[in-house]
Each structure stands twice: as structure tokens, then as C-alpha cells.
Design an enzyme around this catalytic site. Structure first.
Site, PDB file in Angstrom:
ATOM      1  N   HIS A  37      -7.066  -4.624  -1.182  1.00 57.92           N
ATOM      2  CA  HIS A  37      -6.333  -5.882  -1.284  1.00 57.92           C
ATOM      3  C   HIS A  37      -6.909  -6.713  -2.421  1.00 57.92           C
ATOM      4  O   HIS A  37      -6.731  -7.915  -2.469  1.00 57.92           O
ATOM      5  CB  HIS A  37      -6.442  -6.691   0.013  1.00 57.92           C
ATOM      6  CG  HIS A  37      -6.091  -5.924   1.226  1.00 57.92           C
ATOM      7  ND1 HIS A  37      -7.004  -5.178   1.914  1.00 57.92           N
ATOM      8  CD2 HIS A  37      -4.904  -5.767   1.859  1.00 57.92           C
ATOM      9  CE1 HIS A  37      -6.403  -4.604   2.942  1.00 57.92           C
ATOM     10  NE2 HIS A  37      -5.137  -4.929   2.931  1.00 57.92           N
TER      11      HIS A  37
ATOM     12  N   HIS B 171       0.827  -1.213   0.000  1.00 58.96           N
ATOM     13  CA  HIS B 171       0.000   0.000   0.000  1.00 58.96           C
ATOM     14  C   HIS B 171       0.861   1.262   0.000  1.00 58.96           C
ATOM     15  O   HIS B 171       0.389   2.339   0.324  1.00 58.96           O
ATOM     16  CB  HIS B 171      -0.906   0.016   1.220  1.00 58.96           C
ATOM     17  CG  HIS B 171      -1.732  -1.215   1.381  1.00 58.96           C
ATOM     18  ND1 HIS B 171      -2.578  -1.652   0.384  1.00 58.96           N
ATOM     19  CD2 HIS B 171      -1.834  -2.117   2.382  1.00 58.96           C
ATOM     20  CE1 HIS B 171      -3.174  -2.769   0.793  1.00 58.96           C
ATOM     21  NE2 HIS B 171      -2.736  -3.074   1.999  1.00 58.96           N
TER      22      HIS B 171
END
Ligand SMILES: Nc1ncnc2c1ncn2[C@@H]1O[C@H](COP(=O)(O)OP(=O)(O)O)[C@@H](O)[C@H]1O
Ligand SMILES: Nc1ncnc2c1ncn2[C@@H]1O[C@H](COP(=O)(O)OP(=O)(O)O)[C@@H](O)[C@H]1O
Ligand SMILES: [Mg+2]
Ligand SMILES: [Mg+2]
Ligand SMILES: [Mg+2]
Ligand SMILES: [Mg+2]
Lengths: 329, 206, 329, 206
Positions: C218, C56
């Protein structure tokens, strides 16, 4: 082609509008142009104007602001902006102290900027130019067009912009820009192609297991199409090309830029930086500062470029000077 | 030899060809450049023909000036200043004329070719549009009013084709060095379409 | 899978090393961990610790520094970090004033952070937590796990970090973090999938002409798989989901974040921002500040998320307070 | 009923199964989660068996403690704390024992299941690994030493399979709501492999 756009024809206009709407404290759009200028243009100083084709964001609009560019002119995607737009930018930012044009070395950019320069001079504005050609993937030769200008250009903006902000003369600002150009080298590589919105299909093809070393920022072919290598190997190759062209002695100080071309995650850029940092450590070249991120992209191309800038005291001070832009602060 | 009316036909016809071959030009540019030549010229000529719709009694010089300035402002890249400069130079040669004689026409094309050379600083054999413009100007200068436009078109085609075996020294393809060999120069190909439109316009007239 | 990496197993470690090597003035790596802590940990203040799976970036290591996080703990790609690593981070940054954990609402994150909290408390460290759940694509319900935490988390870091920097107590810092959480909403969408390096193939498939609205960071499936829409339509959909969940009245002030998921060029993010800005203008919602770029990515996924944070005077001041981190300054 | 030696066999066998089915577990997690479950568990069990190589005379409690802590430190995500907590709780139940009787063994599994429930706060039917662990603990509690391990394996398989028709309420799949129906829960499937390894180890012994 999967893009978050409305219509290929309007990408540049809508992007510029989006930038101006996002950062009104920093930039404003010149009406009826694709030009972003500093929101605060009051100060009497030498003005810096750069620009080029779009698709390299945050270059160049992201570097407009205090201590860097006074205006950035966006052409169509991968296409140099036109003289009328460049002239509008020059006229908007000139404060009577002269204007320096920072041009990347592409025939189109050089011709359009030169035409704008002629037009501005005809209107009595003092204009000078520098041409950035940091890409060592292309052989340098005065006989041909010479090398391409890529991510190293951002260091020219930063350092010349800092000197201009300090109130230096046009000659001095041009001189320091040329000093940066003489001491900055870059090279890039790509894992995947990119698609010009108006064209609708990728600019080149590349196999699932291949990469291209020396890839240009417009998808111009590079110098070597090879099997995909590890991040460490890629970093080593890029650094060795750069240092071959610009040898650095032990103890010399550099600034490093690991520039993502668009689709490459920060994670991968940092993995590349790890190796670059280690290589420089081994060679006892001192890293003054490292910049990792997207500075000069190629739409959604995957890949990266590495830039080394050899510093001296003047360049170090100017590189570290404060700046307030969208993409550099 | 050529009147305002004929001239307008030529340019409109050239526009059509550029639009038709937009993808081909882009693909040629993808091979040795950055893949925008078709898009650039298509955008420029689109703007040009829109301006022509309101030409009302302009002479050839004024038309060429308008076309040149439009191309400069709308095409961008390398081809914008080059095509633009060519038409601006033609404008100077044809200033105030409602029609031009064959020698005057040739002077215009020569002025255009010289303009491209002055702006782009390329030489013959550098694999650029100049490899069409300069030889064409020379060819026309050696001919007279009775020139066969079919032959001219064939000649232009050969010149364009000859760029295939050249190594680029100017323009974006020059970054490729020897690897530019084997591909036609996009600007030479678009110049071929421009002049093919001229030849076909002139033939129709005959 | 085309990635600039050396070996899937080492991506996190090498990335952390690359970050520490790039920015020694800002962060340092805790030996034998995947933890980045502030380079200057001297000040006595409440410490902020966040973290989560890797992939991320720049979250969360990019937000470590003055005025934001004191430590960021990186798990394996898309996998919550483990309690031992979290504990090491907590112990490294605790200055006796207590530690606030900023957790994104995923079962794994919550459990690992809670275990670390228990361990730290057992060692006599005062620890509190907040759980961010800004993603309106998921229905909120106390019966199930509730909503996901996505890009809005960065605003929590910024604002709670600013208050901690000012010397506020642990309770006060926790309270302001919870205030941000109650006033921040996000939603994302994706055009293309991403590939976990160790898995080697994309997490999901999506047709050439499709996009997924409500996509998680995700690669968790979203709420709607539709034909690809224009940037304006995408912006409208995301904004309307957000405002439906958190109505904003005329004259209210917000901060806006247009967050790229990894492969989406800045050009497209700005085109999205153009429409978001116009929509808010129409509704007479005031935009105090806009952030466009990559803040909370999903490896090389293409797509974006939009976040709105409803401001009041306190939040505005803290959002504007200076910070010195890799990705926020 | 189970000795240190048998126990080590079980865990090594479970490790093999996890490595073999790593891709399957990851694909199940790609469908309703984030696609890392196979990778997570494979990394964790790899670390576990490396630790086991140096077990030298440890009792069952110490081994379970080691396994639990290793899983907690190496797996991460949701399954790390859950599997880890299960083994740590088993460690308490089997503390100091070189071997356990059937009732003691069942107490260990019950303690593990309760640990998962305490840590994850899921209930039966929430479509998690708990839907394997809790029913198994109950099943074993109703049986004796003479239990058929073939039957146990069949029962575990059924429990695992029953997650297919459940709607997830906990874990990442819960974000999907009703769309999680139709997919097996990855954690339930990995738990099945863990216990299939147990059953097969016990059968071989018989
Ligand atoms: N210096 C030059 N002199 C003459 N023609 C040139 C020169 N540089 C480029 N060209 C022509 O321009 C063409 C490329 O145009 P275009 O693709 O529109 O611009 P760009 O290269 O900036 O993308 C080349 O094929 C070549 O014919
Ligand atoms: N609260 C919970 N209680 C019990 N089991 C859970 C819970 N949350 C998740 N799980 C289990 O964890 C599995 C997912 O593990 P894994 O993929 O490794 O972690 P993550 O979801 O963090 O990526 C799920 O399939 C489920 O069986
Ligand atoms: Mg171009
Ligand atoms: Mg081109
Ligand atoms: Mg995970
Ligand atoms: Mg998972």
C-alpha cells in the site's frame, strides 16, 4: 531510467534465461540463441514459429507450448530478430511437416523472416508465412507498407496453433491463420512513453494531461494527440475505429482482448472492458470470450489496446481448444 | 582505386562515426520510428570491427561478405538486412580482389544499392536509405577516377537532407504518413555517415 | 495522475463490473456489492472468502473460481472492505459446511473481517479465519501488530482452495491454510510510487536514482531507501532476507513467486527470476514451480516482490491441483 | 446538556471539518500509513450527513446507531470499524434519550472510547486515535457541567499532538516501528477534529 535490470546490453539474454529457468516444463532455450522452443517437441505436426523485437512480453515466448507456438525468437528490444536466429528456430522445430512463420507487419520483421525463409528452404525445409496487420490506427494501402501488427497476433498464434496441434497440413494451418488475420482488428492508445534500456531515455514525450490515440507498440506516434479522456471515451473511440474498419452485424460473435501495454494496472483494463462490453451489447454483437491482461506490451508504457476477432464456428472451436503455455492456458 | 588497407580504414572510420552519432541516429528514429537505429547500427559496427581485427589477408570480397553477414546477424530490425544485403552484394562484385579500380568500385556500390532495393522493395523518394544509395551510385557512375570526394560528400549530404521533405512510404516511418515530413530519415543519415567516412578516407589518400 | 478511469469515486465498482462482464463463466457479481463469487456455487464444500482493499488486482477477484476462492470482497482502493459486504459474501457462498476467511494482517482488515465473522456466526454460519503475515520486511513481534500480509496470500488461496475442493472439513482447510502461512515468506521493493485515484497524488516520493527495499503493497515505507541497485543485487537482497527468516536446508523443495507490483514489465521480472533461480540452485534448494507475473499488485507501482513457499508432499499436491480462475489456471 | 438538535449540529460541524481537512489527513496517513485516511473519513461522514437529513424525530441513541452503522459500512479500513464501534457504543449509552445530562454524555464518550479499545486492542501510548479518546473520557469524567469547552479543546489538541513523539504499536504505522516517531497519528488528528467540532458547538451554545 528506472529499471530492474543488470546491464542494458544483456536484458534480452537474461530475460530468456529467466523464462527458461522459470518454466522448464513448458519451454527450453536453444543454446547460444535467444530462441525459446517447446519443451516437448516430439509430436509430428506443422510447426509454428513467431518472434519479433523484445519488450512485448509475454509475446512471444509466453505463447510457446502445446497448442500455440513451437518456437519464439526474441530480437533486441524493439528490433526484429536476425535471420540466423530465426533459421535456428525453424530447424529446431521442423518435424518434416513444414513450418509456418507468423510475422508482424514491420519492414524489419518481414525482411529478416523472409531471409530466414530463403535460408531454410535452401536447406530443404518447407516454410510458409503469414503477415499480421491488425492495427486500424494506420491506413491500409497496398501502395505503402500497410498496417502494423499488434495484439491481434496472439489470436493468430492461438488459433493456428490449435489447428496445427490437431494434425492439419501446412496449407490448412496457413489458411486458418490468414482467416484470423482477415477477421481481427486492433487499436491502441498510450498515456506515457517507454524507454528502450540501451537508449536510456523515453522514446517520446507526452504532456501530463495528454494521451496519444493509435500509438504503436514500439512507441511509434499514433493518429491523434488529445487531452486525456475518460476510460469510457477511450473505449468508445477504439471500438468505433475498429468497427468502422470491420463492420459487425447484429448477432455476430466476437472474441475481445483488452491488452495492457505494460504499466497500466488490471483495474484500469477492467474499467475499459466494462465500457467495451456495454458498447458491444448495445450493438447486439455477441461476446464469446474476453481476454483482459498483458498480451502484447511495450515495455513499461501506460495504455491499452482493444482487439476484436470476428468468430465463426471453426475459429470458436480453435480459440477454445486447450493450450499449455506460460501466458495462455 | 581502393585497396584492402584503404577499405579497412573506411570501415573503421565509418564505425567511429556511427558510434559518435549513435544518439543522433536514435533521436531521429525516435521522431518517426521506434528509436533504435543508433543502438542497432552501433551494435552491428562494433561487431564488424571486432571481426576485422582478424582479417589476415582476406580480399575485398571476403571482407565485404564477412561484414555483410555480421551486420545481418547483429543489427536486426530493418537496417540489418538492408545494410547486410548491400555488403553481401558488394562482396559478389569484388570477389577475390585485393584492390579494385574506380569502375569496379562503382559496380560494387551499384550492386549494394540494388541489393537494398531488392530486399526492401522501396523506390526513390520513399524516404529511406535508398535515397542516399541509389543517387550516389548514379553520381559515381557518371564520374571517373578523378572525382572530387569533397563533392561526393556534399552530394551525399544533399541527398540525405532531401529526405527531410519526403513522405515516408516504406519502413516504420511510413505508418506516420504525411507526419513523417520534416524529419530526416535515420537510415539515410547513417548511410551519409558511412559514405562521408568513405569520402574522407579517399581525400586523405589524395 | 494519468489513469484510464472515469471518476475516482467509481473505480472499484466499475472494475468489478468489468471483471464480471469479462468472465461470466468464472465469476458473478453479487448485486449491490463489490463482491465476486464463483459462477458455479452448487457444490457442497467448505467455502473460502478473501478480500481486502482494491488496487492489488488480480487479487483477490482474479482468484475466485474452482479450486481457489468462492468469493472475493473488494474494498475501496487500499481500504479494507466493510463488514456488511463481507457478510453478504459469506452468506452467498456458505453451503452449510462452514466458511474460511483468508485475511491479510492489517488492523483494518482484521477488524472488518472479525466483525463480519461475528455477524455471520450470529446468523448461525460456522466461520473460521486465518491471518496471512508473510512479509519479512517487518519485524515479527506479538507485542505489536506483527508482519504484513502480501503476495504469499495467493499461495494460501490456492492450497486451501484445493483442499476445500476435495471435500475436506473446515478444520482441515483452516489447518492447511495455517501450514502454508507458517511456511511462506515474501519481501518486496519499489522503484516508483503509486497514486490512489481519490487522492490524486503519489503516496510517497522517491528519487530518480533511489529504490525502497521492503516496500509494502500500500506504499507503506520499507526498511531501507538506497541507491538503485542491479536486478541481481535486488534479487540477492530479497532472497537473503527471506532465507534468514525461514532457513531452507539443502534438498528442500520450494515454490517461487516473482510478483510484479504493477508497472514493472515481465522482462524485468524474468531477469529477477534468473538470479533468484541461480541463488537457489547454489544453495541446492529445489524449485518445484515458479510463478512470474502480477499476483498482488500496488496499482501502478514499479517494483517486485519475491515469495518462497516451503513445500512438503501435501502442499505440493495441492499447489499442483487444477484450478479455474481468472488469474490462475 | 446536549439535545438532538445540538448533537446534529456537532456531527454536521464535524463533517465540515473532516471535508476541510481531508487532504491534511491523507497526507498524515501517507507519511506513516497508506494515505487513505482523509478519503475514508470524508466518504463516511458524507454518507452520515446524508442519512441525518432524514432523521425525523429520532432520539440520540437511534442517531448514534445510524451514524455508527453508516461509518462501519462506508469507511472501511481500520478507522471504519473503530469510529463505527464508538458510535454504536454511544448509541447503547444514550438509547431512547432526546437529550442527555452532562454525566450521561460523559458515559457515552467513555463507552465509545472503550469500544475503540475493545475493537482495536490498542493501549494508551500505542499512537492511535485511542490516545485522544481515552484521555478525553477521563478528563470529562473529572469535570462537571461547568467545564470550559475551550479548555477541553485545548486538552484534546495536546493529546493529539502528543502522538507525534510516540512509536506506533498498533495500526499500519506500527510496521514502521521507530520511524513512526515524529509524525502525528492520522486517526488521532481526525478524532481531534471530531471533538473540536463538539467543543465549538458547545461553546456557541454557551
Ligand atoms: N523497405 C525499406 N527499404 C529501404 N530502407 C528501409 C526500408 N525499411 C526501412 N528502411 C530503412 O531502415 C531505417 C530504420 O532502421 P532501424 O531503425 O534500424 O530498423 P527498424 O525500423 O526495424 O527499427 C529507416 O530509417 C530506413 O532508412
Ligand atoms: N488497533 C487500533 N486501535 C485504535 N486505532 C487504530 C488501530 N489501528 C488503526 N487505528 C487508527 O486508524 C487510523 C488509520 O485509519 P485509516 O487510514 O482510515 O485505515 P487504514 O490504516 O486501514 O488505512 C490510524 O491513524 C489509527 O489512529
Ligand atoms: Mg526497431
Ligand atoms: Mg528503428
Ligand atoms: Mg487503508
Ligand atoms: Mg490508511
Amino acid at each position: 531510467m528506472k529499471k530492474l535490470i543488470n546491464h542494458p546490453e544483456y536484458v534480452v539474454q537474461e530475460m530468456i534465461e529467466g523464462m527458461a529457468l522459470a518454466h522448464p516444463q513448458i519451454v527450453k532455450k536453444l543454446p547460444d540463441t535467444h530462441v525459446l522452443v517447446r519443451a516437448d517437441l516430439s509430436k509430428e505436426k506443422v510447426a509454428l514459429v513467431s518472434g519479433g523485437g523484445s519488450g512485448h512480453e509475454p509475446s512471444h515466448g509466453g505463447f510457446v507450448g502445446t497448442g500455440m507456438l513451437d518456437a519464439a525468437v526474441a530480437g533486441e528490444v524493439f528490433t526484429s530478430p536476425t535471420p540466423d536466429q530465426l533459421l535456428a528456430a525453424i530447424k529446431a522445430v521442423d518435424r518434416g511437416k513444414g513450418v509456418l512463420l507468423v510475422i508482424k507487419n514491420y519492414s524489419g520483421d518481414v525482411m529478416n523472416f523472409e531471409m530466414a525463409m530463403e535460408l531454410a528452404e535452401a536447406e530443404g525445409i518447407q516454410v510458409k508465412k503469414v503477415i499480421v496487420d491488425d492495427d486500424v490506427a494506420v491506413k491500409n494501402s497496398t501502395y505503402t507498407v500497410g498496417r502494423r501488427g499488434i495484439a491481434g497476433t496472439v489470436f493468430v498464434h492461438k488459433i493456428a496453433g490449435a489447428l496445427a496441434e490437431q494434425g492439419a497440413s501446412l496449407d490448412e494451418v496457413q489458411k486458418v491463420a490468414e482467416k484470423v488475420i482477415s477477421r481481427v482488428r486492433s487499436m491502441g492508445m498510450a498515456l506515457s512513453p517507454c524507454t528502450i534500456p540501451a537508449v536510456g531515455k523515453p522514446g517520446f514525450e507526452i504532456g501530463e494531461d495528454e494521451m496519444e490515440m493509435g500509438m504503436g507498440i514500439h512507441g511509434e506516434p499514433g493518429i491523434d494527440r488529445t487531452k486525456i479522456a475518460s476510460a469510457d471515451e477511450v473505449a468508445s473511440t477504439l471500438v468505433s475505429y475498429i468497427l468502422e474498419d470491420m463492420p459487425c452485424r447484429e448477432g455476430e460473435r466476437v472474441a475481445v482482448m483488452i491488452n495492457g501495454l505494460g504499466a497500466t494496472p488490471l483495474m484500469e483494463l477492467y474499467i475499459v472492458n466494462r465500457k467495451v462490453a456495454k458498447l458491444l451489447q448495445e450493438k447486439q454483437i455477441q461476446v464469446h470470450k474476453t481476454f483482459v491482461g498483458e498480451y502484447m506490451t511495450s515495455l513499461e508504457m501506460a495504455g491499452c489496446s482493444v482487439t476484436l476477432l470476428k468468430l465463426d464456428d471453426q475459429l470458436t472451436e480453435l480459440l477454445d481448444a486447450p493450450a499449455q503455455t506460460i501466458a495462455w492456458s | 582505386m581502393i585497396s584492402v588497407e584503404q577499405f579497412l580504414k573506411w570501415i573503421r572510420f565509418a564505425h567511429e562515426k556511427i558510434q559518435q552519432h549513435k544518439n543522433e541516429l536514435t533521436e531521429l528514429d525516435q521522431a518517426i520510428g521506434d528509436g533504435d537505429h543508433g543502438v542497432n547500427l552501433a551494435r552491428g559496427f562494433e561487431a564488424v570491427v571486432q571481426k576485422l581485427d582478424a582479417h589476415e589477408g582476406k580480399d575485398l570480397g571476403a571482407l565485404c561478405q564477412e561484414i555483410g553477414m555480421t551486420l545481418i546477424a547483429k543489427v536486426g530490425g530493418a537496417s540489418g538486412p538492408l545494410y547486410g544485403t548491400a555488403f553481401v552484394r558488394m562482396a559478389t562484385a569484388w570477389k577475390g580482389k585485393q584492390s579494385v579500380t574506380y569502375p569496379e568500385f562503382v559496380q560494387g556500390i551499384e550492386a549494394g544499392a540494388n541489393g537494398i532495393q531488392a530486399r526492401g522493395k522501396a523506390g526513390l523518394g520513399d524516404k529511406t536509405m535508398l535515397d542516399v544509395w541509389l543517387p550516389l551510385a548514379d553520381y559515381l557512375a557518371r564520374e571517373t577516377e578523378t572525382v572530387s570526394w569533397k563533392e561526393v560528400e556534399r552530394f551525399v549530404y544533399q541527398q540525405m537532407k532531401s529526405t527531410e521533405s519526403m513522405e515516408a512510404k516504406k519502413g516504420r516511418a511510413a505508418f506516420l504518413g504525411a507526419r513523417s515530413i520534416g524529419h530526416r530519415d535515420p537510415g539515410a543519415v547513417s548511410s551519409y555517415y558511412l559514405f562521408a567516412a568513405l569520402c574522407q578516407t579517399m581525400e586523405m589518400k589524395e
